[in-house]
Motif scaffolding. Structure first.
Motif, short mmCIF file in Angstrom:
data_model
loop_
_atom_site.label_atom_id
_atom_site.label_comp_id
_atom_site.label_asym_id
_atom_site.label_seq_id
_atom_site.Cartn_x
_atom_site.Cartn_y
_atom_site.Cartn_z
N UNK A 169 55.64 47.23 50.77
CA UNK A 169 55.04 47.36 49.45
C UNK A 169 54.20 46.16 49.09
N UNK A 170 54.72 44.98 49.31
CA UNK A 170 54.03 43.75 48.97
C UNK A 170 53.30 43.12 50.14
N UNK A 171 53.27 43.80 51.29
CA UNK A 171 52.58 43.24 52.45
C UNK A 171 53.22 41.96 52.96
N UNK A 172 54.55 41.89 52.92
CA UNK A 172 55.25 40.65 53.26
C UNK A 172 55.02 40.23 54.70
N UNK A 173 55.05 41.19 55.62
CA UNK A 173 54.83 40.85 57.02
C UNK A 173 53.37 40.47 57.25
N UNK A 174 52.45 41.21 56.65
CA UNK A 174 51.03 40.88 56.79
C UNK A 174 50.75 39.46 56.30
N UNK A 175 51.29 39.13 55.14
CA UNK A 175 51.08 37.80 54.57
C UNK A 175 51.69 36.72 55.45
N UNK A 176 52.92 36.93 55.89
CA UNK A 176 53.60 35.92 56.71
C UNK A 176 52.94 35.75 58.07
N UNK A 177 52.26 36.80 58.54
CA UNK A 177 51.56 36.71 59.82
C UNK A 177 50.21 36.03 59.69
N UNK A 178 49.86 35.63 58.48
CA UNK A 178 48.63 34.89 58.27
C UNK A 178 47.39 35.75 58.12
N UNK A 179 47.57 37.04 57.90
CA UNK A 179 46.43 37.93 57.73
C UNK A 179 45.86 37.80 56.31
N UNK A 180 44.57 37.99 56.14
CA UNK A 180 43.97 37.80 54.81
C UNK A 180 44.47 38.84 53.81
N UNK A 181 44.78 38.37 52.60
CA UNK A 181 45.28 39.22 51.53
C UNK A 181 44.48 38.92 50.26
N UNK A 182 44.45 39.87 49.35
CA UNK A 182 43.80 39.66 48.06
C UNK A 182 44.75 40.06 46.95
N UNK A 183 44.61 39.40 45.82
CA UNK A 183 45.39 39.73 44.63
C UNK A 183 44.42 40.14 43.53
N UNK A 243 58.46 51.76 29.73
CA UNK A 243 58.33 50.31 29.60
C UNK A 243 57.02 49.87 30.26
N UNK A 244 56.52 48.74 29.85
CA UNK A 244 55.33 48.18 30.48
C UNK A 244 55.37 46.67 30.34
N UNK A 245 55.26 45.97 31.47
CA UNK A 245 55.31 44.50 31.48
C UNK A 245 53.90 43.98 31.72
N UNK A 246 53.30 43.42 30.68
CA UNK A 246 51.91 42.97 30.75
C UNK A 246 51.78 41.67 31.54
N UNK A 247 50.62 41.48 32.14
CA UNK A 247 50.23 40.21 32.77
C UNK A 247 51.28 39.69 33.74
N UNK A 248 51.83 40.59 34.56
CA UNK A 248 52.87 40.18 35.50
C UNK A 248 52.30 40.09 36.91
N UNK A 249 52.45 38.94 37.52
CA UNK A 249 52.11 38.77 38.93
C UNK A 249 53.34 39.15 39.74
N UNK A 250 53.33 40.35 40.29
CA UNK A 250 54.52 40.85 40.97
C UNK A 250 54.75 40.20 42.33
N UNK A 251 53.87 39.30 42.75
CA UNK A 251 54.09 38.52 43.97
C UNK A 251 54.77 37.19 43.66
N UNK A 252 55.00 36.91 42.38
CA UNK A 252 55.65 35.67 41.97
C UNK A 252 57.11 35.97 41.64
N UNK A 253 58.04 35.31 42.34
CA UNK A 253 59.47 35.61 42.18
C UNK A 253 59.95 35.37 40.75
#
Length: 456
Positions: A169-183, A243-253
């Motif tokens: 869902x969050x591209x965790x393996x892609x990110x950890x493998x050093x592949x380019x990601x965008x937010x 419910x709706x959570x505004x301005x949430x960066x879901x990649x930030x723990x």
């Protein structure tokens, strides 16, 4: 920030597989099943105690029509259709076989959990690790992933595989493998659902008006936009999504932790309001999700981004692997607005649960029967033996607003599993996989219909 040096460690290889899938959502499960049915030895790593992702742990118990926008032609089949048929035998899904009448299909999330267990267990080539988190990849000098480190209560281990599917869902393996990601600058906000008993017994409920009337007194009330459905097999349980959570960066723990707290505060405030306003109705909270429903977090940079302008112009991609009709659906990230761009040609924007703008984006009388999803938006640029499947696919905001729903991502999971198998069999890197072979195998498995392009 204080740092600590961790000594090198020797880890046991607990499993050697052909294909390793990170994430056991329906997307990941369908990737694993398709690959296993083709003959691959597959491992699934899932951090929760069950399969299904937002459909089960998130309580989002609605899929969408298998038919084109006219209701005449079935465009989605494969494992989505197979799962629906299995749920039908358990009285756990609403009618779905008539494309004219049924555009929204409700199912019982708990029954889906049981069915996914059964579907995976029937595939003897799949090994599952529940309660297990992906830690990091092991990379070879040539950029290939040779294994992943996993952790669970039994310890730290390595799983080796030839091909990997990132369905986290969050591209965790892609990110950890050093592949380019965008937010994205304004990602679609997360929502937590709830199961509420006797919600339907509240007569003449105008929820937005009720919330605004009491907001100053009960500040944790949600924004007021909501949708939901009755749960098949249950007499009085309603799945509520509001419910709706505004301005949430879901990649930030830290931010997603706060979002979990905030979403439950909103649900609690809503339940308090119901009990206070309608004391004659026994409105009862029956279930909360084990994880908030994340619409959008980050995206891979792929070999071919899916662009809304092309997709909605009926582009026939040479590498089509799926088709859909869910509208472009964009939730506001700073207010309670929501915009729908329907394939009927209508575009509507709501704010405070009221229609504020209506227009046509197609000429009068014209419709787009369905759009297509290409394989290229699932293949990370620079990857060799890794493919992504799920909401981290590469799409601009308009295209993502449509393809992000489960019936579409289910198809992406199947395509990822088949593409992984083709890469394995032909010993080719995933960017060089034979698209025609992928499409042919998808068609043979009932996942792609005759109308779809078959590359030569």
């Amino acid at each position: 920030m204080k740092e600590i040096l961790i000594p090198a460690e020797k880890l046991p290889v607990i499993e050697e597989a052909d294909i390793c899938v990170i994430g056991g959502s329906c997307t990941g499960v369908f990737a694993a099943i398709r690959a296993a049915r083709l003959g691959a030895k597959v491992v699934i790593i899932e951090k929760q105690n069950r399969f299904g992702g937002v459909a089960t742990t998130g309580l989002v118990c609605m899929w969408h029509s298998l038919f084109d926008i006219t209701g005449e032609k079935q465009i989605i089949g494969g494992l989505t259709f197979e799962t629906m048929e299995r749920l039908e035998k358990r009285n756990a899904i609403s009618p779905f076989r008539n494309g004219h009448e049924y555009r929204h299909i409700a199912f019982n999330s708990e029954e889906l959990t049981l069915e996914l267990d059964a579907m995976v267990s029937e595939e003897k080539k799949i090994r599952t690790f529940f309660h297990t988190i992906f830690s990091r990849p092991i990379l070879d000098d040539d950029g290939r992933i040779s294994g992943v480190i996993i952790e669970n209560k039994s310890g730290r281990f390595v799983i080796e595989a030839k091909v990997f599917v990132d369905a986290s869902g969050d591209g965790l393996l892609c990110h950890a493998a050093g592949l380019p990601m965008t937010t994205p600058e304004t990602p679609q906000p997360p929502t937590a659902c709830a199961h509420i008993e006797n919600f339907r017994k509240i007569k003449d409920l105008k929820l937005k008006d009720l919330i605004e009337k009491n907001r100053s007194r009960i500040p944790n009330l949600p924004c007021g936009y909501y949708w939901g459905c009755d749960i098949p097999g249950s007499e009085n349980i309603f799945m509520f999504s509001g419910t709706r959570i505004m301005n949430c960066n879901c990649m930030d723990a830290n931010e997603i932790t706060n979002a979990e707290f905030e979403s439950r505060r909103q649900i609690r405030a809503l339940m308090d309001l119901f009990r206070e306003t309608y004391p004659e109705v026994s409105v009862s909270l029956q279930a909360l999700p084990s994880a908030i429903g994340i619409r959008e977090s980050c995206h891979i940079t792929s070999t071919g981004q899916l662009k809304g302008a092309e997709m909605l112009a009926d582009k026939n991609y040479a590498d089509t692997i799926g088709e859909g009709t869910y509208p472009v659906d964009i939730h506001g990230n700073t207010d309670d607005s929501i915009t729908f761009k329907h394939l009927t040609g209508e575009k509507k924007t709501y704010r405070s649960n009221r229609l504020i703008k209506e227009e046509r984006w197609l000429p009068e009388g014209k419709v787009l029967p369905y759009y297509r999803i290409p394989l290229s938006c699932l293949i990370p640029k620079g990857s060799r033996n890794l493919i992504a499947a799920g909401r981290m696919l590469d799409a601009d905001s308009e295209a993502f607003g449509a393809v992000r729903v489960m019936v579409n991502l289910n198809q992406c999971g199947e395509a990822a599993g088949v593409a992984a198998w083709c890469s394995l069999q032909n010993r080719t890197d995933l960017p060089d996989v034979n698209v025609g072979e992928v499409q042919t195998l998808l068609k043979k498995g009932g996942s792609l219909f005759e109308s779809s392009t078959i590359s030569q």
